[in-house]
Write an enzyme that holds these catalytic residues in place. Structure first.
Site, PDB file in Angstrom:
ATOM      1  N   LYS A  38       4.799 -17.690 -67.869  1.00 41.74           N
ATOM      2  CA  LYS A  38       4.084 -18.436 -67.293  1.00 41.74           C
ATOM      3  C   LYS A  38       3.864 -19.840 -67.701  1.00 41.74           C
ATOM      4  O   LYS A  38       3.792 -20.225 -69.399  1.00 41.74           O
ATOM      5  CB  LYS A  38       2.714 -17.420 -67.899  1.00 41.74           C
ATOM      6  CG  LYS A  38       1.497 -18.131 -66.873  1.00 41.74           C
ATOM      7  CD  LYS A  38       0.101 -16.532 -66.756  1.00 41.74           C
ATOM      8  CE  LYS A  38      -1.485 -17.444 -66.472  1.00 41.74           C
ATOM      9  NZ  LYS A  38      -2.046 -15.875 -67.018  1.00 41.74           N
ATOM     10  N   SER A 115      -4.103 -13.753 -62.715  1.00 42.67           N
ATOM     11  CA  SER A 115      -3.416 -15.864 -62.680  1.00 42.67           C
ATOM     12  C   SER A 115      -1.922 -15.515 -62.846  1.00 42.67           C
ATOM     13  O   SER A 115      -1.169 -16.851 -63.052  1.00 42.67           O
ATOM     14  CB  SER A 115      -4.159 -16.248 -63.844  1.00 42.67           C
ATOM     15  OG  SER A 115      -4.275 -16.197 -64.606  1.00 42.67           O
ATOM     16  N   SER A 139      -5.413 -11.510 -65.691  1.00 44.24           N
ATOM     17  CA  SER A 139      -3.952 -11.933 -65.143  1.00 44.24           C
ATOM     18  C   SER A 139      -3.032 -11.411 -65.517  1.00 44.24           C
ATOM     19  O   SER A 139      -1.957 -12.088 -65.339  1.00 44.24           O
ATOM     20  CB  SER A 139      -4.071 -13.371 -66.112  1.00 44.24           C
ATOM     21  OG  SER A 139      -5.423 -13.760 -65.264  1.00 44.24           O
TER      22      SER A 139
END
Length: 400
Positions: A38, A115, A139
């Site tokens: 990420k 996310s 997330s």
């Protein structure tokens, strides 16, 4: 390093404005595996974008590589690129105003969840066997549920966050996801710096108030998955977690998280006036508005949540609940509609967030062919036991 666009990315999972490849050390326990990280994890010499071009362009290249990335590379895994994230990790649906929303390979036409959206899309689409993300308010767990993956939010403070862009430090954790239980266990052993043994839990509490938050079809599917995975040999009992309701717990987490996020990013926002999507801007505005009195009540509530949850888990028992209250919603819905959906999601993810406990989500349930996760929560520091329970159930055929 190599161009991130040099490999196929059919699900728009990777940040193609950044070029990064870190080859794994030969002979390690993860030798031969590739992964995505990420775009909150630093790589030395590379700008960390955080899902927002204004953040990327206003900050210099990173001076260090994140502990999690270094550890995985040392164990033999090769990082092939940065994955898309909701802006500054402040979204939950996986929709990116800057990069475009990653597609959900397991639920076409539906959002991937966020996310850690790009990480989930990359794994579910088969580009990489595993990926790392962050989990502050769901997330990793939410996109894992929506995309039909194994995923973990680790015990708060268990895995070093060094070299990771923070959001709300008292909630931030490192997490990861995989499509295969065996790979999930191998990666877990490396990042937890521990051994993983497949083992069935002795007792599981089913959270009735969590089932009540979920849509009826999802609640039924998750209960059925729980019985299939653990009903033989595990005592399963029903319990209510919160005397005031899980929505009350989640509202207090949102308040604390929002204020911490403003503390983290407020000076930059004031000085830069960056572009934000509606959801992210609204999240920051709510963080500004929280009063000292409201924050004091939220901190007191968090202590009460921890006492309640830790007491239930003290003897090695686990808590089961739906990871999300429904499968992945359709993409492109109105902002007002999506905001209403957020409430139910955060009501479920706030249990571990407020309690600081580890949570594993497993792809053991589905509604009308769409994946939805079954989660297990354990006491702080029992991350290995949760991964071991998922591995045991997977080996016995629990996956849908």
């Amino acid at each position: 390093m190599t161009d991130a666009a040099s490999f196929s990315d059919p699900h728009n999972a990777f940040c193609h404005d950044v070029s990064v490849r870190l080859d794994g050390r030969p002979g390690g326990p993860l030798d031969g595996l590739t992964f995505g990280a990420k775009d909150l994890f630093h790589v030395k010499g590379v700008r960390t974008g955080g899902g927002n071009f204004d953040w990327r362009d206003s900050h210099p290249p990173a001076e260090e590589t994140a502990w999690a990335i270094e550890t995985l590379v040392a164990a033999g895994a090769t990082m092939i690129g940065k994955t898309i994230t909701d802006e500054i990790s402040r979204g939950i649906f996986g929709e990116s105003a800057f990069y475009g929303t990653p597609t959900n390979p397991r639920a076409p036409g539906r959002i991937p969840g966020g996310s850690s959206s790009g990480s989930a899309a990359a794994v579910a689409g088969g580009t990489v066997p595993f990926a790392i993300g962050t989990d502050t308010a769901g997330s990793v767990r939410v996109p894992s549920s929506f995309c039909g993956l194994y995923g973990i939010r680790t015990t708060h403070g268990r895995v070093p966050v060094a070299g990771m862009l923070p959001q709300a430090p008292s909630f931030d954790t490192v997490g990861w996801m995989a499509d295969d239980a065996e790979v999930f266990a191998r990666v877990s052993a490396v990042l937890l710096e521990s051994s993983i043994a497949a083992a069935r839990p002795t007792r599981i509490f089913v959270a009735e108030d969590a089932l009540a938050v979920a849509e009826p079809a999802t609640a039924a599917a998750v209960e059925a998955a729980l019985i299939k995975a653990f009903g033989d040999g595990t005592a399963i009992e029903r319990v209510r977690l919160s005397p005031t309701g899980l929505a009350d717990w989640s509202s207090h987490q949102a308040m604390l998280q929002g204020r911490e996020a403003w503390t983290t990013f407020g000076e930059w926002i004031d000085g830069t006036n960056p572009r934000f999507s509606f959801e992210v801007a609204d999240n920051f505005l709510r963080g500004i508005k929280a009063s000292p009195e409201e924050l004091a009540v939220a901190r007191e509530t968090r202590e009460q949540v921890r006492e309640r949850v830790h007491t239930l888990l003290a003897d090695g028992s686990l808590i089961a609940l739906p990871t999300t209250p429904f499968p992945a919603p359709p993409a492109g819905q109105k902002r007002s509609t999506m905001w209403g959906l957020r409430t139910g999601i955060i009501a479920l993810t706030a249990v571990s967030g407020m309690a600081g406990t580890p949570q594993v989500t497993m792809p053991f349930a589905a509604v009308d062919g769409l994946p939805v996760g079954l989660s297990l929560i354990g006491a702080p520091g029992t991350d290995e036991r949760l991964v071991g329970a998922a591995l045991d159930a997977a080996r016995r055929g629990a996956r849908v």
